[in-house]
Write a protein that holds these residues in place. Structure first.
Motif, PDB file in Angstrom:
ATOM      1  N   TYR A 299      51.439  20.976  31.057  1.00 27.58           N
ATOM      2  CA  TYR A 299      51.951  21.949  30.099  1.00 27.58           C
ATOM      3  C   TYR A 299      53.022  21.337  29.205  1.00 27.58           C
TER       4      TYR A 299
ATOM      5  N   SER B 100      47.657  22.260  27.534  1.00 27.92           N
ATOM      6  CA  SER B 100      48.581  21.610  26.607  1.00 27.92           C
ATOM      7  C   SER B 100      48.459  22.158  25.190  1.00 27.92           C
TER       8      SER B 100
ATOM      9  N   ARG C 252      48.357  26.506  25.648  1.00 30.16           N
ATOM     10  CA  ARG C 252      49.542  26.983  26.340  1.00 30.16           C
ATOM     11  C   ARG C 252      49.233  27.949  27.479  1.00 30.16           C
TER      12      ARG C 252
ATOM     13  N   GLU D 211      49.272  27.623  31.287  1.00 29.31           N
ATOM     14  CA  GLU D 211      49.614  26.766  32.420  1.00 29.31           C
ATOM     15  C   GLU D 211      48.767  27.068  33.652  1.00 29.31           C
TER      16      GLU D 211
END
Length: 780
Positions: free
Chosen positions: A509, A525, A528, A530
């Motif tokens: 992340y 990544s 967004r 996680e």
């Protein structure tokens, strides 16, 4: 026998046959390096003709780091020393073998051969995809490599720890050197030759001269490639060769000849470095002809961007494949080098050129080329071009039958092929058997391994030797296949992803790349999320069906079997690929749904990537649902910005494959009046573009109508859908949309838009009072 004496004997034999020899120095690293120095001295190879590829410093020879071994492609050395103790990979071997000249030595420094398979190095560590560790990585590729070293002709092995020669080369299987002809090809008359004599004098083999002669088809009758009446019929030349046959040099001599005659030659390749030989030979020829324009300061015979300019106004220039496919500045001739490393869709775009050459490797580090020869040939056959084929078999650097070349082909499966057509031509979904192929089974059965790897090569336009090691040793990969009468007819390579611990997910992340987890990496990544790394999924890395049995549903049958196997054992199946309308439709038919489109194009293919999921559990459905919802939310914005140039058919297919929302689009009464006005009266799109955008997007993703607003089908034609994509979602100018979609005028295009708006109103607004009232006003 000492190492020096053995090396001297090897080089004598190599020079006598104009072949190469392979010397393995197995044992401790320092002892191996000392022995390598002894070997070079014993073989009397000058230091300036030696390159050592190692992660260490401090050698009197030219040193290249393993990660930069690619820079040696196209160069020639008398001896190359490869340090396999550190930073060794199959790709390094594939890049280095072809750089050794005939009469030279390839020296391989290895750990003790009996220990090497069980001593993983940096490359093996890179295969340890989380949550697996390096201890989970297999040693099958190295074991296979050791076996080839112990059994192949032309290979000598020294145990440097014991100071003994373990194996002297068995040259009984090495063919005698073939004589190399130096006789130029003589056309029917000297005047019929379109390229200058200097181009033929620069050729090193008869095959190379034949290739240059074939490439004359790119020139008009006066020797230029200019298309203003000189080339009455479009011409395509296909030059196929194994690596090291001088095909790129032949292309360079043709490019230089065309430029000298005033033609504008566009060269493209997967990477500019792949085209280095083309530009080097073109420059040498132009210089020899006295036709190279004076360079600018520091340009060394070329413009600052590498373009070669001829005194007569011709030039040789480079563009990356995706840009070159648009034929920028209308070149007179196009040369596509390493064509097999480009996707078929992109190759077909070059057929818009009147004079085009496809130069490609049949077997070798750059790719096996079967996708080119099987798939692209269909498009080439249907094109209006007169096709000239030429094959090059005679090596440039060494004589035919070189044992080091045949060893590399065997060890790296550079010549892997799927089964012959006749063996699988009658395969049907009802007559095949599903098989779970383990790495041990693949390693133990050479024929099976060759069939599987040969089909996987077909599935992708760029396959490297590293992929063979991954297939055999990567703990996250699974191979599933359909067999017909004992032969592999369809194969899928799956990668296990996800199941990551909290620490790994947090690092991802925060921007850390986690190998082998492509889908969780993008979701975490970039998007967004996680929690995306928690579910366990299997990504379809590649799937391929034998060309003799395609379009029969075998790929779908294979996916059905995979889904049944992993249902309950994983949370989802996934895929990421360069999006084309056909591929989007294939994956949708097989239950996969779009959750993401990349916002940048792949540099080689020029395609945007699509990510799709097929849930297998509640956790997988939740992952799919939230990313589909987020995709629907952001897609209108990115289509009007980063994806403004995406193919409208790709957009249509990607949106149609996205899970639809549960609710119909929402418009205010005023917005409905504008839309109805555009459909039936004087309303204008520019008054409320966002309202049209919401309706168009809803229609393309299949949003429900709600209430009594109509049936399940929206009713738009494909052309109307493209119109909505281009004008409403991608906000293109009316004139551009009209031209692209074949309307005779902008006014006609706008009328078609009004008709499409009427369909949208029927679908989403028919039950609304404001719509009924507004329509009634225009019907009076």
């Amino acid at each position: 026998m000492s190492v020096a004496a053995l090396a001297a004997a090897l080089r004598d034999a190599a020079r006598e046959s104009n072949h190469r020899r392979l010397l393995v120095l197995a044992g401790a690293r320092e002892a191996g390096i000392d022995a390598a120095f002894d070997a070079v001295e014993g073989a009397e190879v000058p230091d300036d003709e030696v390159t050592i590829v190692t992660a260490r410093d401090g050698f009197r020879f030219d040193r290249v780091a393993p990660e930069h071994a690619r820079e040696l492609l196209g160069t020639t050395r008398t001896a190359v020393i490869c340090d396999a103790h550190e930073s060794f990979s199959p790709n390094v071997v594939g890049r280095l073998v072809g750089t050794v000249d005939g009469g030279g030595l390839f020296v391989l420094l290895t750990p003790p051969l009996e220990e090497w398979p069980d001593r993983p190095g940096d490359f093996e560590a890179s295969l340890a995809v989380p949550p697996s560790g390096v201890d989970d990585v297999g040693g099958r590729f190295r074991r296979r490599l050791v076996e080839t070293l112990r059994t192949h002709p032309g290979v000598a092995i020294v145990d440097v720890d014991a100071g003994t020669v373990v194996r002297r080369p068995d040259d009984s299987g090495v063919s005698a050197a073939a004589s190399r002809s130096s006789t130029a090809i003589t056309p029917s008359s000297q005047s019929s030759r379109r390229f200058p004599q200097a181009a033929y004098e620069a050729c090193l083999t008869t095959d190379q001269r034949r290739a240059v002669r074939a490439l004359e088809a790119l020139a008009g009758p006066d020797g230029t490639g200019e298309s203003d009446g000189d080339i009455a019929t479009p011409q395509a030349v296909v030059v196929e060769a194994d690596r090291g046959r001088g095909k790129s040099s032949a292309a360079g001599l043709a490019a230089g000849s065309l430029a000298a005659a005033g033609s504008d030659v566009l060269v493209t390749a997967p990477d500019r470095r792949n085209a280095a030989d083309v530009f080097a030979r073109a420059r040498e020829l132009l210089d020899a002809l006295g036709a190279l324009d004076e360079p600018g300061e520091g340009n060394e015979g070329a413009n600052a961007d590498g373009t070669l300019v001829a005194t007569g106004g011709g030039r040789v220039r480079f563009s990356p494949p995706a840009e070159a496919a648009d034929l920028p500045e209308a070149p007179d001739a196009v040369i596509v080098d390493e064509a097999a490393a480009l996707p078929v869709r992109l190759l077909s775009a070059f057929l818009d050129a009147d004079a085009v050459a496809f130069v490609t490797t049949v077997h070798g580090y750059e790719g096996a080329g079967r996708g080119f020869s099987v798939r692209f040939r269909d498009d080439l056959t249907e094109a209006p071009h007169v096709v000239t084929d030429v094959s090059m078999r005679e090596p440039i650097r060494y004589a035919p039958g070189d044992p080091v070349e045949t060893w590399a082909f065997r060890a790296l499966l550079l010549d892997a092929r799927p089964p012959v057509d006749e063996a699988v031509a009658d395969a049907e979904p009802s007559s095949v058997a599903y098989r779970r192929l383990t790495p041990d089974e693949l390693a133990a059965d050479e024929s099976l391994l060759r069939e599987v790897f040969g089909l996987l090569v077909l599935a992708h336009y760029r396959t490297e030797p590293d992929d063979l090691a991954r297939l055999l040793d990567a703990p996250n990969l699974r191979v599933r296949a359909l067999e017909y009468d004992g032969h592999v007819v369809s194969v899928a390579l799956l990668a296990r992803e996800g199941g990551l611990d909290a620490e790994t997910r947090s690092a991802m992340y925060e921007g850390e790349r986690v190998r082998g987890n492509m889908l969780p990496d993008v979701f975490t990544s970039q998007l967004r999320d996680e929690a995306a790394g928690v579910p366990v999924g299997y990504r379809v890395v590649r799937i391929a069906t034998h060309h003799a049995a395609r379009s029969r549903g075998l790929g779908s049958r294979l996916l059905d079997e995979i889904r049944a196997e992993f249902d309950g054992a994983a949370d989802y199946l996934g895929v990421g690929y360069g999006a084309t309308p056909e591929l989007c439709s294939f994956w949708e038919r097989n239950g996969f749904e779009t959750v993401h489109l990349s916002t940048t194009r792949n540099e080689s293919s020029g395609e945007y990537s699509a990510l799709m999921l097929d849930p297998l559990s509640e956790a997988g459905r939740k992952l799919r649902d939230r990313h589909a919802r987020w995709f629907r939310g952001r897609a209108p914005g990115i289509l009007a910005d980063q994806l403004r140039d995406a193919d409208p058919d790709v957009v249509r297919a990607a949106l149609a494959s996205c899970p639809p929302p549960e609710e119909p689009p929402t418009l205010s009464d005023r917005e409905w009046r504008v839309v109805v006005g555009a459909a039936a009266g004087p309303g204008q799109y520019a008054t409320a573009p966002d309202a049209f955008r919401r309706l168009a997007f809803a229609a393309l993703v299949g949003a429900p109508a709600g209430g009594d607003s109509g049936g399940e089908e929206v009713g738009l034609t494909p052309r109307e859908e493209r119109l909505l994509v281009r004008k409403v979602l991608q906000t293109r100018p009316w004139g551009d949309v009209a031209d692209e979609l074949g309307f005779v005028s902008t006014r006609q295009c706008m009328r078609a838009f009004g008709s499409a708006c009427g369909t949208l109103v029927d679908r989403y607004g028919a039950g609304r009072d404001v719509v009924r009232r507004e329509r009634a006003r225009f019907e009076e």
